[in-house]
Enzyme design. Structure first.
Site, mmCIF file in Angstrom:
data_model
loop_
_atom_site.group_PDB
_atom_site.id
_atom_site.type_symbol
_atom_site.label_atom_id
_atom_site.label_comp_id
_atom_site.label_asym_id
_atom_site.label_seq_id
_atom_site.Cartn_x
_atom_site.Cartn_y
_atom_site.Cartn_z
ATOM 1 N N ASP A 103 0.826 -1.122 -0.019
ATOM 2 C CA ASP A 103 -0.067 -0.105 -0.099
ATOM 3 C C ASP A 103 0.963 1.344 -0.156
ATOM 4 O O ASP A 103 0.554 2.027 -0.534
ATOM 5 C CB ASP A 103 -0.957 0.124 1.129
ATOM 6 N N GLU B 16 -2.403 -5.141 -3.492
ATOM 7 C CA GLU B 16 -1.165 -4.568 -2.624
ATOM 8 C C GLU B 16 -0.050 -5.550 -2.272
ATOM 9 O O GLU B 16 1.071 -4.975 -2.223
ATOM 10 C CB GLU B 16 -2.041 -3.623 -1.644
#
Length: 243
Positions: A68, A139
């Site tokens: 992320d 992610e």
């Protein structure tokens, strides 16, 4: 910038991550490499694809946390380098481009759902197709790429995978909640109020129903896989109906 990030974060993380998961099957490794990922430590990539429902010692959550941040830095750098928008416009686009929905869309484009490792019940519930799971795994794969191949290569991979939304309209329009907030103020109405009216499904596949209302105007409900996404959809529907 990319080299500096590699040096600083690479030194902090170190080479020994102590992984003990079994290897990938051949079809999954081939798929990863076809999608642009350079695979060396197979246990790392298996971790990135493993859902918590398996009961294995490691799942994708830690890699998701890392990925992320790598994604956010990459997109922020790209927006800074390729445009002349002010901070507010860049932030608006950044939020849209790194959202769970956009990550899930990228995951679907490369076929992640066919390679998710999860428990039988979670799969029967359809968790491998949910926005939350697909977005998280996308992610996690970026986090694995960063650990294996460094920031520069992962940055280029992200730019390739995100090419369509980066070059398209994603995040260029005002966010529905912001648009509704401004509409209410501009029409001398009270601020919109959001309320969760229903939550259904197991923990890994929750569906939230949210009602948005503006006093003496009306109300609209919407359902999505996350509370924030449901609020966004409700605001969008409200503006379509009353705006």
């Amino acid at each position: 910038m990319a080299a500096a990030v590699d040096v600083v974060l690479g030194c902090a993380l170190g080479p020994d991550r102590g992984r003990h998961l079994s290897k990938l099957d051949r079809a999954t490794r081939d798929w990863l490499e076809d999608a642009g990922f350079a695979v060396n430590d197979e246990s790392l990539w298996r971790e990135a694809l493993t859902h918590g429902s398996t009961g294995e010692a490691r799942d994708y959550q830690r890699l998701e946390f890392l990925g992320d941040r790598v994604l956010g830095l990459t997109i922020a750098h790209r927006l800074y380098e390729t445009g002349r928008n002010d901070e507010g416009r860049m932030a608006q686009r950044l939020n849209a481009l790194v959202s769970k929905q956009t990550c899930a869309d990228r995951a679907r484009d490369i076929g992640v759902s066919d390679h998710v490792i999860m428990g039988k019940q979670a799969r029967e519930d359809g968790a491998q197709n949910s926005d939350n799971v697909l977005g998280d795994i996308m992610e996690a794969l970026l986090g694995a790429s960063f650990l294996e191949n460094g920031f520069a290569r992962t940055e280029q991979l992200i730019c390739d995978l995100w090419e369509d939304p980066l070059n398209g309209k994603t995040g260029k329009s005002k966010h529905p909640k912001s648009a509704l907030q401004e509409w209410a103020a501009g029409n001398q109405r009270r601020p919109p109020e959001y309320e969760v009216t229903d939550v259904q499904g197991p923990d890994h596949a929750r569906r939230f129903t949210v009602k948005v209302s503006v006093y003496k105007v009306g109300e609209v409900e919407a359902t999505a896989s996350g509370k924030r996404d449901a609020e966004t959809e409700a605001a969008k529907l409200f503006m379509e109906k009353f705006g």
